[in-house]
Design an enzyme around this catalytic site. Structure first.
Site, PDB file in Angstrom:
ATOM      1  N   LYS A 190       0.825  -1.208   0.000  1.00  0.00           N
ATOM      2  CA  LYS A 190       0.000   0.000   0.000  1.00  0.00           C
ATOM      3  C   LYS A 190       0.860   1.259   0.000  1.00  0.00           C
ATOM      4  CE  LYS A 190      -2.154  -1.243   3.740  1.00  0.00           C
ATOM      5  NZ  LYS A 190      -1.587  -2.562   4.041  1.00  0.00           N
TER       6      LYS A 190
ATOM      7  N   ARG B 237     -10.508   0.219   9.015  1.00  0.00           N
ATOM      8  CA  ARG B 237     -10.069  -1.167   9.213  1.00  0.00           C
ATOM      9  C   ARG B 237     -11.226  -2.099   9.566  1.00  0.00           C
ATOM     10  NH1 ARG B 237      -4.703  -2.102   9.110  1.00  0.00           N
ATOM     11  NH2 ARG B 237      -3.292  -0.469   9.768  1.00  0.00           N
TER      12      ARG B 237
ATOM     13  N   ARG C 284      11.112  -6.707   5.132  1.00  0.00           N
ATOM     14  CA  ARG C 284      11.028  -5.293   5.518  1.00  0.00           C
ATOM     15  C   ARG C 284      11.596  -5.074   6.917  1.00  0.00           C
ATOM     16  NH1 ARG C 284       5.200  -2.397   5.777  1.00  0.00           N
ATOM     17  NH2 ARG C 284       5.093  -3.411   7.803  1.00  0.00           N
TER      18      ARG C 284
ATOM     19  N   ARG D 112      12.311  -2.544  11.585  1.00  0.00           N
ATOM     20  CA  ARG D 112      11.021  -2.294  12.244  1.00  0.00           C
ATOM     21  C   ARG D 112      10.748  -3.340  13.311  1.00  0.00           C
ATOM     22  NH1 ARG D 112       6.674  -0.123   7.947  1.00  0.00           N
ATOM     23  NH2 ARG D 112       5.336  -0.728   9.666  1.00  0.00           N
TER      24      ARG D 112
ATOM     25  N   ARG E   6      -0.959 -10.031  13.357  1.00  0.00           N
ATOM     26  CA  ARG E   6      -1.499  -8.923  12.560  1.00  0.00           C
ATOM     27  C   ARG E   6      -2.322  -9.436  11.384  1.00  0.00           C
ATOM     28  NH1 ARG E   6       3.344  -5.239  11.000  1.00  0.00           N
ATOM     29  NH2 ARG E   6       1.744  -4.023   9.956  1.00  0.00           N
TER      30      ARG E   6
END
Length: 192
Positions: free
Chosen positions: A13, A88, A127, A133, A144
């Site tokens: 996204k 969401r 990532r 992260r 998640r």
């Protein structure tokens, strides 16, 4: 143009939102970026956000709704926007619909990047290494994805019923996916 972009975490996204935002001349509004900013600044609000995000959970709706609606009131978003990470769930979708209805407007489209869960896991683990992260551990990623598919999936039906859902294959090279998105935007613009 007023759009939302949806997809599981790691669907791309953010990668594609930049191009969409530039093409349309509208702000890209990422709730994830807003949350990470507050978290990094260690504001009181950031500490509250961290207590949810660090466990792979979503920030409560009433907090998120307020942040998003306040942001959409800003001058640069009045003529259009690209929302990323909101809504969401159906409750948030209803808040957004009412907010826009109160402004005598509506959403032009809900773009959904379709990516299989295993592909998403690999992207997020990569990532985590590249960007460092902390919220992208394998355990948090799995949680998640479960939360996403359980609470966000009904949005597909909601926006399909409204006639605004545009599903886009999110697997492949970035230029291929960008071309698919561009074709969808061309279609939306031609019907406005």
């Amino acid at each position: 143009m007023k759009l939302i972009i949806m997809g599981p975490p790691g669907a791309g996204k953010g990668t594609h939102a930049t191009n969409i935002s530039q093409r349309l001349g509208v702000p890209w509004i990422s709730t994830g970026d807003i949350f990470r900013h507050h978290k990094a600044a260690q504001t009181d609000f950031g500490k509250l956000i961290a207590s949810y995000i660090d466990k792979g959970e979503f920030v409560p709706d009433e907090v998120t709704d307020r942040i998003v609606c306040d942001r959409l009131e800003q001058a640069d978003a009045r003529q259009g926007f690209l929302l990323d990470g909101y809504p969401r769930n159906l409750s948030q979708a209803e808040v957004l619909r009412k907010f826009l209805s109160d402004k005598s407007t509506c959403l032009d489209a809900a773009l959904y990047l379709e990516v299989p869960p295993e592909e998403v896991k690999q992207r997020l683990l990569h990532r985590a290494v590249v960007q460092g992260r902390a919220d992208d551990t394998e355990e948090v990623i799995t949680h998640r994805l479960e939360v996403f598919f359980n609470s966000t999936k009904p949005l597909l039906d909601f926006y399909a019923q409204e006639g605004s859902l545009r599903q886009i294959d999110g697997v492949g090279e970035i230029p291929e996916i960008a071309a698919r998105i561009s074709a969808v935007l061309d279609e939306i613009e031609s019907k406005r």
